[in-house]
Design a protein around this motif. Structure first.
Motif, PDB file in Angstrom:
ATOM      1  N   PRO A  80      44.686  58.683  31.453  1.00 29.28           N
ATOM      2  CA  PRO A  80      43.709  59.571  32.106  1.00 29.28           C
ATOM      3  C   PRO A  80      42.491  58.814  32.615  1.00 29.28           C
ATOM      4  O   PRO A  80      41.980  57.913  31.953  1.00 29.28           O
ATOM      5  CB  PRO A  80      43.344  60.553  30.989  1.00 29.28           C
ATOM      6  CG  PRO A  80      43.629  59.822  29.716  1.00 29.28           C
ATOM      7  CD  PRO A  80      44.803  58.934  30.003  1.00 29.28           C
ATOM      8  N   LYS A  81      42.038  59.210  33.797  1.00 36.55           N
ATOM      9  CA  LYS A  81      40.851  58.608  34.406  1.00 36.55           C
ATOM     10  C   LYS A  81      39.857  59.717  34.727  1.00 36.55           C
ATOM     11  O   LYS A  81      40.210  60.721  35.323  1.00 36.55           O
ATOM     12  CB  LYS A  81      41.230  57.845  35.675  1.00 36.55           C
ATOM     13  CG  LYS A  81      42.195  56.688  35.440  1.00 36.55           C
ATOM     14  CD  LYS A  81      42.599  56.026  36.737  1.00 36.55           C
ATOM     15  CE  LYS A  81      43.576  54.883  36.493  1.00 36.55           C
ATOM     16  NZ  LYS A  81      44.013  54.248  37.775  1.00 36.55           N
ATOM     17  N   GLY A  82      38.637  59.527  34.320  1.00 32.52           N
ATOM     18  CA  GLY A  82      37.615  60.532  34.586  1.00 32.52           C
ATOM     19  C   GLY A  82      37.609  61.614  33.531  1.00 32.52           C
ATOM     20  O   GLY A  82      38.580  61.822  32.787  1.00 32.52           O
ATOM     21  N   GLN A  85      40.479  64.559  33.747  1.00 37.05           N
ATOM     22  CA  GLN A  85      41.801  64.129  33.281  1.00 37.05           C
ATOM     23  C   GLN A  85      41.823  63.916  31.767  1.00 37.05           C
ATOM     24  O   GLN A  85      42.814  64.233  31.107  1.00 37.05           O
ATOM     25  CB  GLN A  85      42.222  62.847  33.995  1.00 37.05           C
ATOM     26  CG  GLN A  85      42.662  63.050  35.432  1.00 37.05           C
ATOM     27  CD  GLN A  85      43.360  61.821  35.998  1.00 37.05           C
ATOM     28  OE1 GLN A  85      43.672  60.867  35.288  1.00 37.05           O
ATOM     29  NE2 GLN A  85      43.591  61.833  37.294  1.00 37.05           N
ATOM     30  N   LYS A  86      40.743  63.371  31.229  1.00 38.46           N
ATOM     31  CA  LYS A  86      40.686  63.134  29.783  1.00 38.46           C
ATOM     32  C   LYS A  86      40.689  64.443  29.001  1.00 38.46           C
ATOM     33  O   LYS A  86      41.331  64.550  27.950  1.00 38.46           O
ATOM     34  CB  LYS A  86      39.453  62.302  29.440  1.00 38.46           C
ATOM     35  CG  LYS A  86      39.567  60.858  29.901  1.00 38.46           C
ATOM     36  CD  LYS A  86      38.319  60.058  29.560  1.00 38.46           C
ATOM     37  CE  LYS A  86      38.478  58.601  30.009  1.00 38.46           C
ATOM     38  NZ  LYS A  86      37.280  57.795  29.729  1.00 38.46           N
ATOM     39  N   ILE A  87      39.997  65.459  29.532  1.00 38.19           N
ATOM     40  CA  ILE A  87      40.009  66.774  28.881  1.00 38.19           C
ATOM     41  C   ILE A  87      41.401  67.385  28.954  1.00 38.19           C
ATOM     42  O   ILE A  87      41.926  67.932  27.971  1.00 38.19           O
ATOM     43  CB  ILE A  87      38.963  67.706  29.541  1.00 38.19           C
ATOM     44  CG1 ILE A  87      37.546  67.215  29.228  1.00 38.19           C
ATOM     45  CG2 ILE A  87      39.142  69.149  29.063  1.00 38.19           C
ATOM     46  CD1 ILE A  87      36.461  67.966  29.967  1.00 38.19           C
ATOM     47  N   TRP A  88      42.013  67.287  30.138  1.00 42.29           N
ATOM     48  CA  TRP A  88      43.363  67.851  30.320  1.00 42.29           C
ATOM     49  C   TRP A  88      44.376  67.125  29.431  1.00 42.29           C
ATOM     50  O   TRP A  88      45.301  67.739  28.892  1.00 42.29           O
ATOM     51  CB  TRP A  88      43.761  67.763  31.782  1.00 42.29           C
ATOM     52  CG  TRP A  88      45.065  68.421  32.107  1.00 42.29           C
ATOM     53  CD1 TRP A  88      46.161  67.848  32.659  1.00 42.29           C
ATOM     54  CD2 TRP A  88      45.429  69.794  31.871  1.00 42.29           C
ATOM     55  NE1 TRP A  88      47.181  68.762  32.786  1.00 42.29           N
ATOM     56  CE2 TRP A  88      46.751  69.957  32.307  1.00 42.29           C
ATOM     57  CE3 TRP A  88      44.733  70.885  31.331  1.00 42.29           C
ATOM     58  CZ2 TRP A  88      47.408  71.180  32.223  1.00 42.29           C
ATOM     59  CZ3 TRP A  88      45.400  72.110  31.251  1.00 42.29           C
ATOM     60  CH2 TRP A  88      46.719  72.252  31.686  1.00 42.29           C
ATOM     61  N   TYR A  89      44.205  65.831  29.274  1.00 43.30           N
ATOM     62  CA  TYR A  89      45.076  65.040  28.406  1.00 43.30           C
ATOM     63  C   TYR A  89      44.985  65.548  26.967  1.00 43.30           C
ATOM     64  O   TYR A  89      46.013  65.750  26.300  1.00 43.30           O
ATOM     65  CB  TYR A  89      44.674  63.569  28.479  1.00 43.30           C
ATOM     66  CG  TYR A  89      45.599  62.620  27.734  1.00 43.30           C
ATOM     67  CD1 TYR A  89      46.624  61.947  28.396  1.00 43.30           C
ATOM     68  CD2 TYR A  89      45.444  62.388  26.356  1.00 43.30           C
ATOM     69  CE1 TYR A  89      47.461  61.072  27.717  1.00 43.30           C
ATOM     70  CE2 TYR A  89      46.285  61.522  25.676  1.00 43.30           C
ATOM     71  CZ  TYR A  89      47.284  60.869  26.354  1.00 43.30           C
ATOM     72  OH  TYR A  89      48.122  60.015  25.679  1.00 43.30           O
ATOM     73  N   ARG A  90      43.773  65.758  26.489  1.00 49.95           N
ATOM     74  CA  ARG A  90      43.573  66.233  25.112  1.00 49.95           C
ATOM     75  C   ARG A  90      44.170  67.626  24.908  1.00 49.95           C
ATOM     76  O   ARG A  90      44.800  67.907  23.884  1.00 49.95           O
ATOM     77  CB  ARG A  90      42.086  66.231  24.764  1.00 49.95           C
ATOM     78  CG  ARG A  90      41.511  64.832  24.558  1.00 49.95           C
ATOM     79  CD  ARG A  90      40.038  64.889  24.198  1.00 49.95           C
ATOM     80  NE  ARG A  90      39.497  63.569  23.925  1.00 49.95           N
ATOM     81  CZ  ARG A  90      39.541  62.969  22.747  1.00 49.95           C
ATOM     82  NH1 ARG A  90      40.111  63.579  21.721  1.00 49.95           N
ATOM     83  NH2 ARG A  90      39.030  61.771  22.570  1.00 49.95           N
TER      84      ARG A  90
END
Length: 368
Positions: A80-82, A85-90
């Motif tokens: 994830p970048k940004g 994306q990091k929130i969506w990944y979690r």
């Protein structure tokens, strides 16, 4: 195999799905088709904007591919970048942890219903008696035990390209002990109820036989192989190193756990004026390390991935193929690449921790 030359093959990353996970059975399918077998293949839909380098190998009237929706969250297949994306990944990871009892990094963990439905449909429609299931993802093998409920006469053949419960790949190293126990139980049931289990290297065979002595008679070695069509299509070459320079080539994925080894490569290149490195990969990972040491675009050159035939031509015009096996990821790892490179008669420069590979290369004079 039986006289009935119809096979159901289940391989999640079968071409056009990209990656090395489809290479083994794309090649086997190609030659099984030449031997008169009819293959019906279940694989995942390709979510990427590029496809496997081995897609041409499966272009045959005897190979029919059926793609199922991937279902595994796409974001978990990337870094994830940004912040978004990091929130969506979690969020996606939390969802998988809730939805999956075992290994939530298993890409086929949500495939059970659609896999069984499509498998039974193909088995009944085409009168198939034998099913080959290749893992990873390993849940595929466990889910296919359900086929026996409706079709008890079906023969199940499992193919383990990598270690399942005794390796560190596919997230197994970081999942909880409770989830590990679930995976171990699934592996045990597969070993008990499958007709045969194939493994690509001798050390894996030895491990499984010692771990499952009661099932030792159904465990077999099925090595990786090189495709003679790929190798024989390449013209003879003249080495470019007549000027005293050494040309290295690295091809494949630049995984995110190679930093220590890449630092070693950087130091080697920085100290040796006569060595250069060509990298063929989908990413430019570690470019910042080479740039920091002022060797990027001077001694290290990134190139986009090319076809199998083209990469073999590049290998044949190089002096060494650079292979990197990080600690705890590869063990006794005579991978597909070894077979391809050895068939091209190019020496290997191996950087790794595995004494098995070291002894294999040195004993057979295949590299350093």
């Amino acid at each position: 195999m039986e006289e009935n030359k119809k096979i159901l093959l289940i391989n999640y990353s079968f071409p056009p799905y990209p990656g090395i996970g489809g290479r083994r059975w794309a090649k086997f399918a190609k030659y099984l088709a030449k031997l008169g077998y009819q293959l019906h293949v279940i694989s995942a839909e390709n979510p990427f904007d590029y496809e496997s380098k081995y897609t041409n190998d499966i272009k045959s009237d005897s190979i029919n591919v059926y793609n199922l929706p991937e279902k595994y969250p796409y974001i978990l297949s990337s870094i994830p970048k940004g912040i978004v994306q990091k929130i969506w990944y979690r969020i996606s990871l939390v969802f998988m942890k809730i939805a999956v009892k075992g290994n939530y990094y298993d890409k086929a963990a949500l495939w059970k219903d659609q896999l069984n439905k499509k498998s039974l449909e193909l088995i009944k429609t085409h009168h198939i008696h034998q099913v080959i299931i290749s893992g990873a993802p390993f849940s595929l093998l466990y889910f296919c035990l359900n086929l026996r409920k409706d079709m008890p006469q079906i023969k199940l053949y499992g193919d383990l390209r990598d270690p399942w419960t005794w390796g560190n790949g596919y997230g197994f190293k970081i999942i909880s002990n409770r989830r590990k126990r679930i995976e171990i139980l699934r592996e045990k049931k597969v070993m008990q109820h499958f007709n045969k289990i194939f493994l690509p290297i001798e050390s894996m065979v030895e491990y499984m036989k010692s771990n499952y002595p009661e099932n030792a008679n159904k465990i077999f070695l099925l090595p990786h192989a090189y495709d003679a069509d790929d190798v024989n299509s390449i013209a003879e070459f003249t080495r470019k190193s007549i000027d005293g320079k050494i040309n290295l080539i690295f091809y494949g994925a630049l995984y995110d756990f190679l930093k220590k080894e890449m630092l070693f490569v950087t130091e080697m290149l920085a100290k040796q004026n006569n060595i250069s490195l060509q990298i063929y990969s989908d990413t430019v990972s570690y470019a910042e390390i080479f740039a920091k040491h002022d060797i990027l675009k001077k001694k290290v050159f990134y190139n986009k991935t090319v076809s199998v035939k083209k990469i073999f031509e590049k290998i044949r015009s190089s002096d060494f193929v650079l292979m990197i096996h990080p600690k705890d990821i590869y063990t006794n790892g005579i991978t597909t690449k070894f077979y391809e490179i050895v068939s091209l008669r190019i020496p290997i420069l191996f950087i790794g921790y595995d004494p098995f590979v070291k002894n294999f290369l040195e004993k057979n004079k295949l590299g350093i």
